[in-house]
Design an enzyme around this catalytic site. Structure first.
Site, mmCIF file in Angstrom:
data_model
loop_
_atom_site.group_PDB
_atom_site.id
_atom_site.type_symbol
_atom_site.label_atom_id
_atom_site.label_comp_id
_atom_site.label_asym_id
_atom_site.label_seq_id
_atom_site.Cartn_x
_atom_site.Cartn_y
_atom_site.Cartn_z
ATOM 1 N N GLU A 192 0.841 -1.210 0.000
ATOM 2 C CA GLU A 192 0.000 0.000 0.000
ATOM 3 C C GLU A 192 0.873 1.255 0.000
ATOM 4 O O GLU A 192 0.740 2.134 0.858
ATOM 5 C CB GLU A 192 -0.984 -0.012 1.173
ATOM 6 N N GLU A 345 -5.209 -8.353 -0.564
ATOM 7 C CA GLU A 345 -5.992 -8.210 0.673
ATOM 8 C C GLU A 345 -7.451 -8.082 0.279
ATOM 9 O O GLU A 345 -7.800 -7.215 -0.538
ATOM 10 C CB GLU A 345 -5.551 -6.985 1.477
HETATM 11 O O1 AHR Z 1 -5.327 -5.943 6.826
HETATM 12 C C1 AHR Z 1 -5.215 -4.821 7.642
HETATM 13 C C2 AHR Z 1 -4.544 -3.664 6.924
HETATM 14 O O2 AHR Z 1 -5.345 -3.228 5.873
HETATM 15 C C3 AHR Z 1 -3.220 -3.956 6.288
HETATM 16 O O3 AHR Z 1 -2.164 -3.861 7.182
HETATM 17 C C4 AHR Z 1 -3.105 -2.896 5.254
HETATM 18 O O4 AHR Z 1 -2.315 -3.283 4.164
HETATM 19 C C5 AHR Z 1 -4.544 -2.610 4.876
HETATM 20 O O5 AHR Z 1 -4.828 -1.268 4.843
#
Ligand code: AHR
Length: 540
Positions: A192, A345
């Protein structure tokens, strides 16, 4: 008496249609499959966050010694975890790998300022992660630090993990107990980077990506497969501008670059799409959308009603459209589809359980979460030509977890069972499928009612279906084109209430049972899906 029977019959006639909608149609084309469903789509994510690593995978014995948890590992082996992303997440751009090697009592103590502000004693580091990978029988996916680390630090970690010898770093690894290289292939270049990984523009990140990855070189037999920070949700500008800025370096050969796209489902109100004439998105920012409208929705994992069910399902289904948008941009830069779209994610993000550390992201998991998982996995399968990896956030005790723990106790969530029921899709050939099972509505929210996916492996067909309608069952007549199917068997995961979930006192409330709603006759498969259900059928 007669009057009473008549009244009962009328009541039944009124009730039945409400529970089972009219017959719908599905067509599966067997024998014309083209794309293989990458097994990595069924991957997971484990960050140093809350009670995932510590308590979840890594626990203290009575004598105070840390060790891996056998119960959690055995449970996860049963779903066949193909890949495990680590150590973050936001934590990855804050993590310095040298803190997590060498004698445990000499390791640096730090405060995990990304998550919960608790002490991170680094007792779980590189060697412990690879031991976990080995025990799970999975593949590693390590995310390096771009945000607060240097190219040298990243290159050294890679060398430490992969160099067979005789470099000093390989010798150090051997001295720490592992003479053989760990052979990592999937390597994330930051996480990110548009947000917690450094707040970069796509162009600045592209330059950093090139700089950092240049020094992560083939070691021994292992060539790195880089996973670059990809877009957040609908931020198509990131996809386009990053690929543009990457220029001719885009892909170093066949299949060695992935774009890490993140999308979380939230229980939010309907937000109308961008209206014509709206100002263009700021650099690296998603397009502007109208403010959400409608009543305040509960973000609780278990205390919710139909409004929340429909809002979260509507937002979950949105990932299909987002994948299409990002894929269309990727097609412009990479028409041969060599670059992977990695959904690094995903999952539903609820409010934390009452009384728990807000930074630990601990949430319960109901049949709604299972339905959401089933829909995502069907969607990922349907994009098998571009989506080659996905990692649910996050394996144990964090967000949409498969396993929850409390002390020595452990429970398997409804989401766990979806992965277990879908595991036959891993590495199978995707079969073309069309379904029209109508829609379901609540207020302004209308969702597609049924999602389905079919694949074939070793002569067996796996069909997975999700009925997202919490009120009505669905009758589906399935035509299996090009196959002579003789047997069908299946399992169903469902519940009598939307809020049904497993607890440490009742750990088996939501778990799959035999599915009795499938009938084969004359080449047609008739199905009756209960409301809010996930069904997996095996056909031969
Ligand atoms: O999964 C929780 C968080 O969400 C992670 O650390 C991040 O990459 C995302 O914003």
């Amino acid at each position: 008496m007669i009057q009473r029977i008549t009244r009962a019959a009328v009541l039944l006639a009124l009730l039945l249609p409400a529970r089972l909608a009219a017959q719908q149609k599905m067509v599966v084309q067997v024998g014309v499959g083209h794309d293989t469903i990458s097994r990595y789509i069924y991957g997971h994510f484990s960050e140093h966050l809350g009670r995932l690593i510590y308590d979840g995978f890594w626990t203290r014995s009575g004598t105070g010694q840390w060790h891996l948890r056998d119960d959690v590992i055995d449970a996860l082996k049963n779903v066949k975890v193909p890949i495990l992303r680590w150590p973050g997440g936001c934590f990855a751009d804050y993590y310095h790998w040298r803190d997590g090697i060498g004698p445990a009592d000499k390791r640096r103590q730090m405060v995990n300022s990304s998550w919960g502000g608790v002490v991170e004693d680094n007792s779980f580091g590189t060697h412990e992660y690879f031991e976990l990978v080995k025990r799970l029988g999975t593949e590693p996916f390590v995310v390096g630090n771009v945000g607060s680390g240097s190219p040298q630090e990243m290159a050294d970690w890679w060398e430490y993990m992969n160099q067979p010898g005789p470099s000093s770093l390989a010798k150090e690894r051997a001295a720490n107990g592992h003479p053989e290289p760990f052979n990592v292939r999937f390597f994330g270049v930051g996480n990110e980077s548009w947000g917690c990984g450094g707040g970069m523009t796509p162009e600045f990140y592209a330059d950093n990506y090139k700089r950092y990855s240049t020094y992560v070189r083939a070691n021994g037999d292992v060539r790195p497969f880089f996973i670059a920070t990809g877009p957040n949700a609908a931020d198509t500008a990131w996809t386009a501008r990053f690929l543009q800025a990457l220029g001719p370096r885009r892909g170093f050969g066949p299949s060695n670059l992935g774009l890490d796209f993140h999308y979380y489902t939230r229980t939010t109100n309907f937000r109308p799409p961008v209206t014509a004439g709206a100002p263009p998105a700021a650099p690296g920012q998603p397009a502007q959308r109208a403010a959400p409208s409608g009543p305040q929705l509960s973000r609780s994992a278990t205390n919710f009603g139909e409004a929340e069910w429909f809002a979260s399902l509507r937002n979950a289904q949105r990932i299909d459209d987002l994948i299409r948008q990002h894929s269309a941009i990727m097609d412009r830069y990479d028409p041969m589809k060599r670059i992977w779209l990695v959904v690094g994610e995903w999952g539903i993000w609820h409010e934390v359980e009452p009384g728990t550390n807000p930074g630990f992201l601990y949430q319960q998991n109901t049949i709604r979460d299972a339905v959401i998982a089933g829909v995502h996995l069907n969607i990922f399968n349907s994009h098998a030509d571009r989506v080659k990896m996905a990692n649910l956030a996050q394996t144990v005790n964090v967000l949409q977890a498969l396993v929850l723990t409390e002390g020595d106790k452990m429970l398997l969530t409804p989401t766990y069972w979806v992965f277990e029921m879908y595991k036959g899709h891993q590495g199978a050939v995707l079969l073309p499928l069309t379904i029209d099972a109508g829609t379901a509505s609540f207020g302004a929210d209308t969702i597609q009612a049924v999602s389905a996916s079919a694949s074939m492996k070793d002569g067996k067909i796996l069909v997975t279906l999700v009925n997202m309608d919490p009120n009505q069952g669905r009758k589906i007549s399935t035509e299996l084109q090009g196959a002579k199917v003789k047997t069908v068997s299946g399992r169903v995961l469902t519940a009598s209430t939307m809020q049904a979930h497993n607890t440490f006192d009742q750990p088996n409330l939501v778990r799959p049972v035999s599915f009795m709603g499938a009938r084969l006759s004359g080449g047609t498969l008739s199905l009756e899906l209960p409301p809010m259900s996930v069904v997996a059928l095996e056909l031969q």
